[in-house]
Design an enzyme around this catalytic site. Sequence first.
Site, PDB file in Angstrom:
ATOM      1  N   LYS A 111       0.813  -1.226   0.000  1.00 44.69           N
ATOM      2  CA  LYS A 111       0.000   0.000   0.000  1.00 44.69           C
ATOM      3  C   LYS A 111       0.840   1.266   0.000  1.00 44.69           C
ATOM      4  O   LYS A 111       0.437   2.285  -0.538  1.00 44.69           O
ATOM      5  CB  LYS A 111      -0.978  -0.011   1.186  1.00 44.69           C
ATOM      6  CG  LYS A 111      -2.020  -1.116   1.059  1.00 44.69           C
ATOM      7  CD  LYS A 111      -3.188  -0.936   1.993  1.00 44.69           C
ATOM      8  CE  LYS A 111      -4.227  -2.025   1.734  1.00 44.69           C
ATOM      9  NZ  LYS A 111      -5.370  -1.998   2.627  1.00 44.69           N
ATOM     10  N   LYS A 192      -5.675 -11.680  -4.871  1.00 38.66           N
ATOM     11  CA  LYS A 192      -6.849 -11.874  -4.017  1.00 38.66           C
ATOM     12  C   LYS A 192      -7.962 -10.890  -4.358  1.00 38.66           C
ATOM     13  O   LYS A 192      -7.716  -9.780  -4.842  1.00 38.66           O
ATOM     14  CB  LYS A 192      -6.468 -11.749  -2.538  1.00 38.66           C
ATOM     15  CG  LYS A 192      -6.288 -10.341  -2.045  1.00 38.66           C
ATOM     16  CD  LYS A 192      -6.303 -10.287  -0.517  1.00 38.66           C
ATOM     17  CE  LYS A 192      -6.369  -8.843  -0.061  1.00 38.66           C
ATOM     18  NZ  LYS A 192      -7.419  -8.470   0.799  1.00 38.66           N
ATOM     19  N   LYS A 195     -11.191  -5.183  -1.811  1.00 35.68           N
ATOM     20  CA  LYS A 195     -12.045  -3.990  -1.791  1.00 35.68           C
ATOM     21  C   LYS A 195     -11.438  -2.857  -2.590  1.00 35.68           C
ATOM     22  O   LYS A 195     -12.135  -2.037  -3.147  1.00 35.68           O
ATOM     23  CB  LYS A 195     -12.111  -3.465  -0.352  1.00 35.68           C
ATOM     24  CG  LYS A 195     -13.038  -4.186   0.537  1.00 35.68           C
ATOM     25  CD  LYS A 195     -12.882  -3.557   1.906  1.00 35.68           C
ATOM     26  CE  LYS A 195     -13.699  -4.296   2.915  1.00 35.68           C
ATOM     27  NZ  LYS A 195     -13.277  -3.962   4.273  1.00 35.68           N
TER      28      LYS A 195
HETATM   29  P1  ATP Z   1      -8.112  -4.505   0.846  1.00 33.42           P
HETATM   30  O1  ATP Z   1      -8.081  -5.657  -0.105  1.00 33.42           O
HETATM   31  O2  ATP Z   1      -8.532  -3.229   0.245  1.00 33.42           O
HETATM   32  O3  ATP Z   1      -6.871  -4.406   1.669  1.00 33.42           O
HETATM   33  P2  ATP Z   1      -9.746  -6.221   2.288  1.00 33.42           P
HETATM   34  O4  ATP Z   1     -10.650  -6.728   1.247  1.00 33.42           O
HETATM   35  O5  ATP Z   1      -8.552  -7.046   2.692  1.00 33.42           O
HETATM   36  O6  ATP Z   1      -9.256  -4.810   1.870  1.00 33.42           O
HETATM   37  P3  ATP Z   1     -10.379  -5.848   5.100  1.00 33.42           P
HETATM   38  O7  ATP Z   1     -11.386  -5.071   5.769  1.00 33.42           O
HETATM   39  O8  ATP Z   1      -8.986  -5.351   5.242  1.00 33.42           O
HETATM   40  O9  ATP Z   1     -10.663  -5.926   3.547  1.00 33.42           O
HETATM   41  O10 ATP Z   1     -10.492  -7.370   5.546  1.00 33.42           O
HETATM   42  C1  ATP Z   1     -11.503  -7.933   6.331  1.00 33.42           C
HETATM   43  C2  ATP Z   1     -11.247  -9.418   6.489  1.00 33.42           C
HETATM   44  O11 ATP Z   1     -11.451 -10.093   5.240  1.00 33.42           O
HETATM   45  C3  ATP Z   1      -9.820  -9.791   6.918  1.00 33.42           C
HETATM   46  O12 ATP Z   1      -9.883 -10.819   7.896  1.00 33.42           O
HETATM   47  C4  ATP Z   1      -9.185 -10.298   5.668  1.00 33.42           C
HETATM   48  O13 ATP Z   1      -8.163 -11.235   5.940  1.00 33.42           O
HETATM   49  C5  ATP Z   1     -10.339 -10.949   4.966  1.00 33.42           C
HETATM   50  N1  ATP Z   1     -10.156 -10.963   3.515  1.00 33.42           N
HETATM   51  C6  ATP Z   1      -9.900  -9.910   2.724  1.00 33.42           C
HETATM   52  N2  ATP Z   1      -9.808 -10.263   1.426  1.00 33.42           N
HETATM   53  C7  ATP Z   1     -10.010 -11.609   1.399  1.00 33.42           C
HETATM   54  C8  ATP Z   1     -10.034 -12.569   0.348  1.00 33.42           C
HETATM   55  N3  ATP Z   1      -9.844 -12.228  -0.916  1.00 33.42           N
HETATM   56  N4  ATP Z   1     -10.291 -13.865   0.669  1.00 33.42           N
HETATM   57  C9  ATP Z   1     -10.499 -14.219   1.947  1.00 33.42           C
HETATM   58  N5  ATP Z   1     -10.474 -13.352   2.991  1.00 33.42           N
HETATM   59  C10 ATP Z   1     -10.239 -12.067   2.734  1.00 33.42           C
END
Ligand code: ATP
Length: 330
Positions: A111, A192, A195
Amino acid sequence: MKRIFSGSQPTGNLHLGNYLGAIKQYIKYQEEGDGFFCVVDLHALTLPQDPEALRKKTMELATLYVAAGLDPNKATLFIQSHVPAHAEGAWLLQCIARMGELNRMVQFKEKGKGEETAGVGLFTYPILQAADILLYDADIVPVGEDQKQHIELTRDLAERFNHRFGEVLKVPVPMIPEQGARIMGLDNPEKKMSKSAESASNYITLLEDPKSIMKKLKRAVTDSENVVRYDREQKPGVSNLLEIHSLLSGESISALEEKYSDAGYGKLKIETAEVIIDHLTPVRERYKKLVETGEIEEILITGAKRAQEVTGGVLERMRSAMGLVSPYRK
Ligand code: ATP
Ligand code: LTN
């Protein structure tokens, strides 16, 4: 009873990866333990946010927690910034954390992109996360795969604190599900689902309408072999669809491989979309109702009070162990 803690950021849209990697685990744990589930708005501030949008997203995520199945009668739901101990605990931990260990954090590297202008908050972000967890004497932290390194750091900080100041902090264990811990992007199964992905074809949000779900699934990137087989290395796109389908339908991956063996990718995509739609339709309906009743505000007030009670005790243990004078009591 085991104490569970986890949180998600109120940025972007909660997606299927968040649901399968994290929220589904929260729902399971609320039955077995004393769960605290938090909207980490202070973490969201580590990247530039529009203030109005952040407020809206924070309430939206809290509402989505409940719509997706978290029960405020079983677990504590709250907003991180409503519990000042998180910021104070993070300061105490900053004073024992090391530059070297933070420099190794992959999320910061991704990031912050190594730029001079990267925010200091983005750099120290994992310490705030450690405070979140340690202030609740959490036993278990359910998270997706990408958070493993942050939980390792949390464990290191707790152990260092205890080594220096006596047995004060509980050392938590991450709980990363065997399946669903790393749901991949639909438009690029090498990365992955995220968001902050540039394109909305990357993810399915929990509030997405059925038509759009079908469209995105039909366009999901696979490969040219047209053989339905689970192989995350060689066939990440197809494997991702099989994993999503299996987690939501409850059918095993091998049963699905068999079911679609003569069918090709088209049928797999359409039926995976249908399983997702079946699962998300009630979430969307509950979300709509919750917004109408406005009950989430009361839930968050009650949650913050309980969180303040629990963190107050742990924070005082930390302060006292480190040599700070206890606040004068009247
Ligand atoms: P960003 O990808 O923008 O960093 P994020 O999608 O990881 O955001 P968070 O709010 O940071 O969102 O994560 C919330 C939870 O979802 C965390 O426990 C994270 O490990 C899980 N998570 C995020 N993306 C995935 C994914 N692609 N598959 C499974 N778990 C996920
Ligand atoms: N850093 C996490 C969100 C997060 C979290 C936490 C997860 C903040 N505090 C405490 C588990 C426990 C993320 O980016 N997904």
